[in-house]
Write an enzyme that holds these catalytic residues in place. Structure first.
Site, mmCIF file in Angstrom:
data_model
loop_
_atom_site.group_PDB
_atom_site.id
_atom_site.type_symbol
_atom_site.label_atom_id
_atom_site.label_comp_id
_atom_site.label_asym_id
_atom_site.label_seq_id
_atom_site.Cartn_x
_atom_site.Cartn_y
_atom_site.Cartn_z
ATOM 1 N N ARG A 1 -38.463 -3.139 22.358
ATOM 2 C CA ARG A 1 -37.420 -4.074 21.919
ATOM 3 C C ARG A 1 -37.016 -5.007 23.079
ATOM 4 N NH1 ARG A 1 -32.740 -6.263 23.104
ATOM 5 N NH2 ARG A 1 -31.955 -4.270 23.839
ATOM 6 N N ASP A 2 -36.282 -4.475 24.040
ATOM 7 C CA ASP A 2 -35.759 -5.310 25.123
ATOM 8 C C ASP A 2 -36.897 -5.949 25.914
ATOM 9 O OD1 ASP A 2 -33.902 -6.483 26.780
ATOM 10 O OD2 ASP A 2 -32.855 -4.638 27.275
ATOM 11 N N HIS B 1 -27.365 1.335 30.317
ATOM 12 C CA HIS B 1 -28.484 0.394 30.134
ATOM 13 C C HIS B 1 -28.469 -0.569 31.315
ATOM 14 C CE1 HIS B 1 -31.010 -2.270 27.393
ATOM 15 N NE2 HIS B 1 -30.562 -3.180 28.252
ATOM 16 N N CYS C 1 -37.482 -12.139 33.306
ATOM 17 C CA CYS C 1 -37.093 -13.483 32.917
ATOM 18 C C CYS C 1 -38.100 -14.480 33.461
ATOM 19 C CB CYS C 1 -35.700 -13.790 33.468
ATOM 20 S SG CYS C 1 -35.217 -15.477 33.186
ATOM 21 N N ASN D 1 -35.772 -4.307 32.386
ATOM 22 C CA ASN D 1 -34.979 -3.084 32.461
ATOM 23 C C ASN D 1 -35.396 -2.226 33.644
ATOM 24 O OD1 ASN D 1 -35.349 -3.627 29.268
ATOM 25 N ND2 ASN D 1 -33.353 -2.766 29.728
#
Ligand SMILES: [Zn+2]
Length: 301
Positions: A12-13, A202, A235, A244
């Protein structure tokens, strides 16, 4: 029994922020390999409009697939009521709602104030959702690229509001601003307000402090961590800034400390090979997989 619980959020992330799309079949094989390595909880996708985030367009199919893996808790992210209904329809075991503590971030991201977003989550929690866990994740809890500092009192207030109707609350350093002293302070403050409902941490590794922040949270009593394989999701506008906190390094840290994760590192490296095979041009990180396990390494019992 595991001493800590790690939720893999790479599908997901990670993939949501990756430059390259992963094919649906490759996602399935990767998720199966992650589960085979011992990950008992995987955030497999998010129910956002496919036009907005094409990488998440197959989340319904991925949830349906992951549900068939025995013992796996399948987590999906939903930003609103519509996403929640789709998550329920697909059969997710747990749905995470991000609620930004930064007013600026919330208004630009979901076009709602943090208070309106809390109300949106409350609306969802009031719908029947038998057996499905609801988590409220306070995002940008440690700082925000738009607003800068995020007052700790705002984080405590939002966490307390979410704790009224969520099964669990998490604190997320969405943009990698946190430091270990701040992590200890804020988790301690929020726990004083909402007790055991505070579960997850997180972290992003944007400034290299992801693993240090995870350790600080552990020392502050946190036992649920999100991480992503290979630190996936860097990014594109900040070269070298990974996504993460890296699952492989987090598992290695805990296991070498004698803290059981229930995850097998050698099998985790096999899952990593599937990931890099599926999106070979995507940069992935990780000190432990690059260096290998130290001679005489013994996993936690
Ligand atoms: Zn994140």
């Amino acid at each position: 029994m595991s001493d800590v619980h790690i939720c893999e959020v790479g599908p997901r992330d990670g993939l949501q922020n990756a430059r390259h799309l992963m094919a649906t079949e490759a996602k399935k094989a990767w998720i199966a390999a992650l589960a085979a390595a011992g990950l008992e909880e995987i955030e497999v996708g998010s129910f956002v409009p496919p036009k907005l985030i094409p990488a998440m367009a197959d989340t319904g199919e991925i949830v349906a697939f992951a549900r068939m893996i025995p013992g796996l808790k399948v987590v999906a992210l939903a930003p609103n009521l519509k996403g929640f209904q789709r998550a329920l329809g697909a059969g997710a075991h747990k749905v995470t709602f991000p609620v930004s503590a930064s007013r600026a971030h919330s208004e630009s991201n979901v076009r709602m104030t943090p208070e309106q977003m809390v109300e949106e989550v409350r609306k969802c929690a009031l719908l029947p959702h038998p057996g499905v866990e609801i988590e409220g994740a306070v995002s940008t809890a440690f700082g925000c690229t738009m607003q800068g500092q995020v007052p700790e009192d705002d984080v405590v207030r939002i966490a307390a509001a979410l704790a009224e109707f969520c099964d669990a609350v998490a604190l997320a350093d969405t943009v990698g601003y946190a430091n270990p002293a701040q992590v200890k302070r804020l988790f301690t403050k929020v726990r004083a307000a909402i007790g055991a409902k505070l579960e997850g941490a997180h972290f992003h590794d944007t400034r290299g402090l992801g693993i240090a922040n995870a350790l600080a949270a552990y020392e502050a009593g946190v036992r649920h961590f999100d991480s992503s394989m290979g630190g996936l999701g860097g990014c594109p506008f900040a070269p070298g800034a990974s996504g993460n906190v890296i699952t492989e390094d987090l598992v290695f840290m805990f296991e070498s400390m004698g803290v059981a994760t229930g995850i097998d590192l050698e099998r985790l490296f096999k899952a990593r090979a599937l990931l890099s095979g599926a999106i070979p041009d995507e940069p992935i990180y990780g000190h432990t997989p690059q260096a290998g396990l130290p001679k005489g390494f013994r996993a936690a019992a």
